[in-house]
Design an enzyme around this catalytic site. Structure first.
Site, short mmCIF file in Angstrom:
data_model
loop_
_atom_site.label_atom_id
_atom_site.label_comp_id
_atom_site.label_asym_id
_atom_site.label_seq_id
_atom_site.Cartn_x
_atom_site.Cartn_y
_atom_site.Cartn_z
N CYS A 7 -14.15 -9.99 15.95
CA CYS A 7 -15.22 -9.89 14.94
C CYS A 7 -14.61 -10.25 13.59
O CYS A 7 -13.54 -10.87 13.53
CB CYS A 7 -15.88 -8.51 14.96
SG CYS A 7 -14.78 -7.13 14.60
N ASN A 10 -12.35 -6.47 12.48
CA ASN A 10 -11.65 -5.74 13.55
C ASN A 10 -11.62 -4.23 13.28
O ASN A 10 -10.65 -3.54 13.62
CB ASN A 10 -10.23 -6.28 13.76
CG ASN A 10 -9.53 -5.79 15.04
OD1 ASN A 10 -8.33 -5.67 15.10
ND2 ASN A 10 -10.31 -5.49 16.06
N CYS A 12 -15.13 -2.52 13.13
CA CYS A 12 -16.42 -1.98 13.60
C CYS A 12 -16.74 -2.43 15.03
O CYS A 12 -16.67 -1.63 15.97
CB CYS A 12 -17.56 -2.40 12.68
SG CYS A 12 -17.42 -1.78 10.99
N ARG A 13 -17.09 -3.71 15.20
CA ARG A 13 -17.59 -4.17 16.50
C ARG A 13 -16.51 -4.35 17.55
O ARG A 13 -16.62 -3.81 18.66
CB ARG A 13 -18.35 -5.51 16.31
CG ARG A 13 -19.66 -5.35 15.58
CD ARG A 13 -20.20 -6.70 15.13
NE ARG A 13 -19.40 -7.26 14.05
CZ ARG A 13 -19.61 -8.45 13.48
NH1 ARG A 13 -20.60 -9.20 13.92
NH2 ARG A 13 -18.86 -8.86 12.49
N SER A 14 -15.48 -5.14 17.24
CA SER A 14 -14.53 -5.48 18.32
C SER A 14 -13.69 -4.29 18.81
O SER A 14 -13.43 -4.23 20.02
CB SER A 14 -13.67 -6.69 17.94
OG SER A 14 -12.90 -6.47 16.79
N ASP A 123 -23.50 -7.68 12.56
CA ASP A 123 -22.52 -6.97 11.74
C ASP A 123 -23.13 -5.64 11.27
O ASP A 123 -24.13 -5.64 10.55
CB ASP A 123 -22.19 -7.87 10.54
CG ASP A 123 -21.12 -7.27 9.64
OD1 ASP A 123 -20.86 -6.06 9.73
OD2 ASP A 123 -20.56 -8.02 8.82
P1 4NP Z 1 -16.58 -5.88 11.91
O1 4NP Z 1 -17.36 -5.33 10.64
O2 4NP Z 1 -16.43 -7.37 11.72
O3 4NP Z 1 -17.48 -5.53 13.05
O4 4NP Z 1 -15.26 -5.15 11.96
C1 4NP Z 1 -16.96 -5.60 9.34
C2 4NP Z 1 -15.90 -4.91 8.78
C3 4NP Z 1 -15.53 -5.15 7.47
C4 4NP Z 1 -16.23 -6.10 6.73
C5 4NP Z 1 -17.28 -6.79 7.30
C6 4NP Z 1 -17.64 -6.53 8.61
N1 4NP Z 1 -15.86 -6.33 5.40
O5 4NP Z 1 -16.56 -7.13 4.73
O6 4NP Z 1 -14.88 -5.74 4.90
#
Ligand code: 4NP
Length: 152
Positions: A7, A10, A12-14, A123
């Protein structure tokens, strides 16, 4: 088989996908390697987002020991399947791919799970705990489909 979820951050989702798939593989006695990475380096070394940790814990899965890392070119040789969460993550990975073989390993996570050709895992970063619960159910469905695929 070596599977890498990817993602943006790294956190939240993955990591949630990694935790769910690990849990289900162990339950089904399938010995595959699972890891996760982000296209960004911002959260390298950090634990998953509290909301992902809480959501996983609600379903008996502990992901608190996972740490963020950025996707690296070595991952193209270290993994057989590279599963981005959304189309942006996929585009970013395709830009890094050097060979046809690299490119052939990249598939949208939900597409690989048979849930639609362009289906994305949204996201959840600016969402609330309810969005993370929805995220869990979506990823669980995808992981169940993967386990079915690999069980015969
Ligand atoms: P992820 O979520 O891609 O599922 O881990 C996010 C985590 C951090 C950010 C965006 C999405 N960020 O903009 O910091």
């Amino acid at each position: 088989m070596r599977i890498l979820f990817v993602c943006l951050g790294n956190i939240c989702r993955s990591p949630l996908a990694e935790g769910i798939l690990r849990f289900k593989l162990a339950k089904n006695n399938i010995q595959y390697n699972v890891d996760s990475a982000g296209t960004l380096h911002w959260h390298a070394g950090n634990p998953p987002d509290d909301r992902s940790i809480k959501t996983a814990a609600h379903f008996g899965i502990d992901i608190s020991n996972l740490r963020g890392r950025q996707f690296s070119l070595n991952d193209f040789s270290d993994f057989d399947l590279i599963l981005p969460m959304d189309l942006q993550n996929k585009t970013d990975l395709l830009k890094l791919a050097r060979t046809t073989e690299d490119r052939s390993k990249i598939q949208l996570c939900l597409h690989f799970a048979g849930m639609g050709e362009r289906a994305e895992v949204p996201d959840p970063y600016y969402g609330d705990l309810k969005d993370f619960m929805d995220l869990y159910h979506l990823l669980e469905m995808a992981c169940d489909n993967m386990i079915r695929k690999w069980s015969h």
